[in-house]
Design a protein around this motif. Sequence first.
Motif: not given
Length: 256
Positions: A77, A82-83
């Motif tokens: 992440a 981001r995930q």
Amino acid sequence: MGRALGRSLQSAAVIADPTPEQQPQDLPAGDPDHPAHRRIKSFVRRAGRTTEAQARAYADWGPTYLLPYREAPLDFAAAFGRQAPTVLEIGFGMGEATAHIAAVRPQDDFLCCEVHEPGVGALLKRAGEQGLGNIRIVAHDAVEVLQHMVPPASLAGVHIFFPDPWHKKRHHKRRLVQPPFVRQLAEHLATGGYIHCATDWQPYAEQMLEVLSAEPLLANTAAGFAPKPDYRPLTKFENRGLRLGHGVWDVVFRRA
């Protein structure tokens, strides 16, 4: 790179590399298969010239896309900002297919391993010019990246496209797709994660199918070889081979 996607680079290789207990002068001369020499890597380093454009890409886009190799787990992440599901790409050659896949799968992130400097420069250029935010590159041996940087059960997928087939029988042990490495890959897949291999060398395709089928953590997604997934493009090399009547085989397995 004569082979798109890393044929000329990515392969299981037996590299002359002495153990700490054995100095170079003690190694058996002329016997690269002696146990003292063995350390499996995912590549063979080959000659290649980095163009001015590729060199500029290192300067312009390296800070954005390059991740340093380190012997510590990578926070996906944090690395991608981001995930998202993360796919490990082992040997991307000049990066044409990698950039295509990243573009058509913007919902996924791609952690790409390659040691061939012109190839890394080429993918940096493609990613920068196309604004592909879902690519990160580790210019290091993929085996060590997997062992030290990728947390267990964290990957959504693994791509191994057109690795060196090591045609001669005595060199088959150098092929990347071998039971111990496949077990490592499987252990780093999340539930439902996949391994997608492709080759244009039928004996290697048959070995891939056999080895992956024997891994109890994995299940075949097809009855034998798989249809080519839509996301994998046909490279110029592959199109040329198909015109000459050469086959291409895909295998796709998932972790249950």
